[in-house]
Design a protein around this motif. Structure first.
Motif, PDB file in Angstrom:
ATOM      1  N   GLY A   1       0.845  -1.378   0.133  1.00  0.00           N
ATOM      2  CA  GLY A   1       0.166  -0.076  -0.048  1.00  0.00           C
ATOM      3  C   GLY A   1       0.844   1.115   0.044  1.00  0.00           C
ATOM      4  N   ARG A   2       2.125   1.366   0.192  1.00  0.00           N
ATOM      5  CA  ARG A   2       2.873   2.295   0.240  1.00  0.00           C
ATOM      6  C   ARG A   2       3.257   2.918  -1.230  1.00  0.00           C
ATOM      7  N   GLY A   3       3.526   4.053  -1.452  1.00  0.00           N
ATOM      8  CA  GLY A   3       3.949   4.507  -2.791  1.00  0.00           C
ATOM      9  C   GLY A   3       4.950   4.148  -3.159  1.00  0.00           C
TER      10      GLY A   3
ATOM     11  N   ALA B   1       7.253 -10.976  -2.920  1.00  0.00           N
ATOM     12  CA  ALA B   1       7.769  -9.747  -2.946  1.00  0.00           C
ATOM     13  C   ALA B   1       6.816  -8.515  -2.696  1.00  0.00           C
ATOM     14  N   ALA B   2       7.181  -7.307  -2.577  1.00  0.00           N
ATOM     15  CA  ALA B   2       6.459  -6.260  -2.703  1.00  0.00           C
ATOM     16  C   ALA B   2       6.952  -5.307  -3.790  1.00  0.00           C
ATOM     17  N   VAL B   3       6.046  -5.286  -4.785  1.00  0.00           N
ATOM     18  CA  VAL B   3       6.401  -4.974  -6.085  1.00  0.00           C
ATOM     19  C   VAL B   3       5.429  -3.664  -6.630  1.00  0.00           C
ATOM     20  N   CYS B   4       5.936  -2.815  -7.162  1.00  0.00           N
ATOM     21  CA  CYS B   4       5.145  -1.906  -7.760  1.00  0.00           C
ATOM     22  C   CYS B   4       4.250  -2.061  -8.775  1.00  0.00           C
TER      23      CYS B   4
ATOM     24  N   CYS C   1       8.873   5.474  -9.179  1.00  0.00           N
ATOM     25  CA  CYS C   1       7.868   6.094 -10.109  1.00  0.00           C
ATOM     26  C   CYS C   1       6.769   6.896  -9.318  1.00  0.00           C
ATOM     27  N   ALA C   2       6.210   7.696 -10.051  1.00  0.00           N
ATOM     28  CA  ALA C   2       5.127   8.560  -9.171  1.00  0.00           C
ATOM     29  C   ALA C   2       3.926   8.277  -9.308  1.00  0.00           C
ATOM     30  N   ASP C   3       3.396   7.074 -10.071  1.00  0.00           N
ATOM     31  CA  ASP C   3       2.156   6.489 -10.092  1.00  0.00           C
ATOM     32  C   ASP C   3       1.832   5.309  -9.285  1.00  0.00           C
TER      33      ASP C   3
END
Length: 57
Positions: free
Chosen positions: A17-19, A38-41, A23-25
């Motif tokens: 849930g973190r940014g 993993a924690a992935v964007c 990247c900005a999005d």
């Protein structure tokens, strides 16, 4: 608590849930990255943390 730390679940939960820092999005989600937990964007696909499975896991 030892189980959460050894398996990475606690760390991944804390990051979820973190940014994204790359990247900005994006927002971090729990998923597999190259076969590892993993924690992935969700936008750029960059992993913030990943955990390799230990034999028998």
């Amino acid at each position: 608590m030892a189980e959460s730390l050894s398996s990475g679940r606690g760390v991944l939960s804390a990051l979820e849930g973190r940014g994204c820092e790359f990247c900005a999005d994006g927002t971090l989600v729990r998923e597999r990255y190259k076969g590892n937990r993993a924690a992935v964007c969700d936008s750029c696909g960059t992993p913030r943390a990943q955990f390799w499975a230990i034999s028998g896991e």
